[in-house]
Design a protein around this motif. Structure first.
Motif, PDB file in Angstrom:
ATOM      1  N   LEU A  69     -96.529 -46.274  30.464  1.00  0.00           N
ATOM      2  CA  LEU A  69     -96.990 -45.283  31.440  1.00  0.00           C
ATOM      3  C   LEU A  69     -96.272 -45.457  32.782  1.00  0.00           C
ATOM      4  N   PRO A  74     -92.269 -44.050  31.547  1.00  0.00           N
ATOM      5  CA  PRO A  74     -92.382 -43.110  30.409  1.00  0.00           C
ATOM      6  C   PRO A  74     -91.035 -42.718  29.807  1.00  0.00           C
ATOM      7  N   THR A  94     -94.542 -37.055  25.602  1.00  0.00           N
ATOM      8  CA  THR A  94     -94.844 -36.556  26.940  1.00  0.00           C
ATOM      9  C   THR A  94     -95.753 -37.550  27.660  1.00  0.00           C
ATOM     10  N   LEU A  95     -95.730 -37.495  28.989  1.00  0.00           N
ATOM     11  CA  LEU A  95     -96.576 -38.393  29.780  1.00  0.00           C
ATOM     12  C   LEU A  95     -98.056 -38.146  29.489  1.00  0.00           C
ATOM     13  N   LYS A 147    -100.734 -40.917  28.159  1.00  0.00           N
ATOM     14  CA  LYS A 147    -101.985 -41.207  28.853  1.00  0.00           C
ATOM     15  C   LYS A 147    -103.179 -41.104  27.911  1.00  0.00           C
TER      16      LYS A 147
END
Length: 222
Positions: free
Chosen positions: A141, A144, A151-152, A156
């Protein structure tokens, strides 16, 4: 008389705030009680329950409550600050857990006892290993770009979900520890049941927080 949607929303937020405040108190109160019970320094073993209670009751709980919209002590701070505090608390929790695991392993070695033969021992080992992996995964995180195909937002989501699993493992380990001969000899009757309620309460609060964050993210995508 039926409650309006606004009244229900206020009531729900109030209940969440009260539950969150109780979780803060329990997160600190439980390891304090364990410290009184174990008297750290009285023996090598005495450090094990205290360190594990600090790791999974106090530090890890507070690391997750940092993101609570109702009871976070850092509500007025930016998300960047909250993430940094979360990281610091999680690393401290991992260090306490690793030290607690090392102490109990060495203590059993000194006393000629078998290692990881109880449910508490096995769950504790699994929890510490899982927490180590979870902390390592959290690096993704911060960077990334290391995961180009993810995807971020997805990172998450998976981090929060796997973190919840790790937290529940920690709570389960604490509860199994309270079934040990050392704890049941020292804590009996109503006090034992109250102690068992501590990780149950915090786990329910954290599960509610994570599920609400997930639902909010789903709504914002539509």
């Amino acid at each position: 008389m039926a409650l309006t949607a606004e009244t229900e929303s206020r009531l729900y937020r109030s209940l969440r705030a009260a539950a969150g405040a109780a979780a803060h108190l329990v997160a600190l109160g439980f390891p304090t009680a364990v410290a009184v019970l174990a008297r750290p320094g009285s023996s090598l073993f005495s450090w094990h329950p205290l360190l594990m209670a600090l790791a999974f009751s106090f530090l890890m709980t507070e690391a997750l409550l940092v993101f609570s919209p109702e009871t976070s002590p850092l509500r007025s701070f930016s998300r960047k600050v909250k993430v940094r505090v979360h990281w610091a608390l999680q690393l401290l929790a991992l260090l306490c857990a690793l030290l607690g695991l090392g102490i109990i392993t060495y203590n059993k070695h000194l006393n000629g006892k078998a290692h990881f033969v109880t449910w508490h021992g096995l769950t504790g080992l699994l929890t510490v290993l899982y927490t180590s992996g979870q902390c390592a995964g959290g690096v993704l995180l911060l960077y990334p770009k290391l995961m180009k195909n993810w995807t971020l937002a997805k990172l998450k989501l998976y981090h929060a979900t796997s973190g919840l699993v790790g937290y529940l493992l920690g709570c389960a380990s604490l509860m199994l520890g309270m079934c040990s001969l050392w704890f049941t000899t020292s804590v009996t009757s109503v006090s034992w049941y109250l102690a068992m309620l501590c990780p149950l309460l915090t786990s329910l609060v954290i599960m509610n927080q994570v599920s609400n964050a997930y639902l909010y993210r789903k709504r914002s995508q539509h």
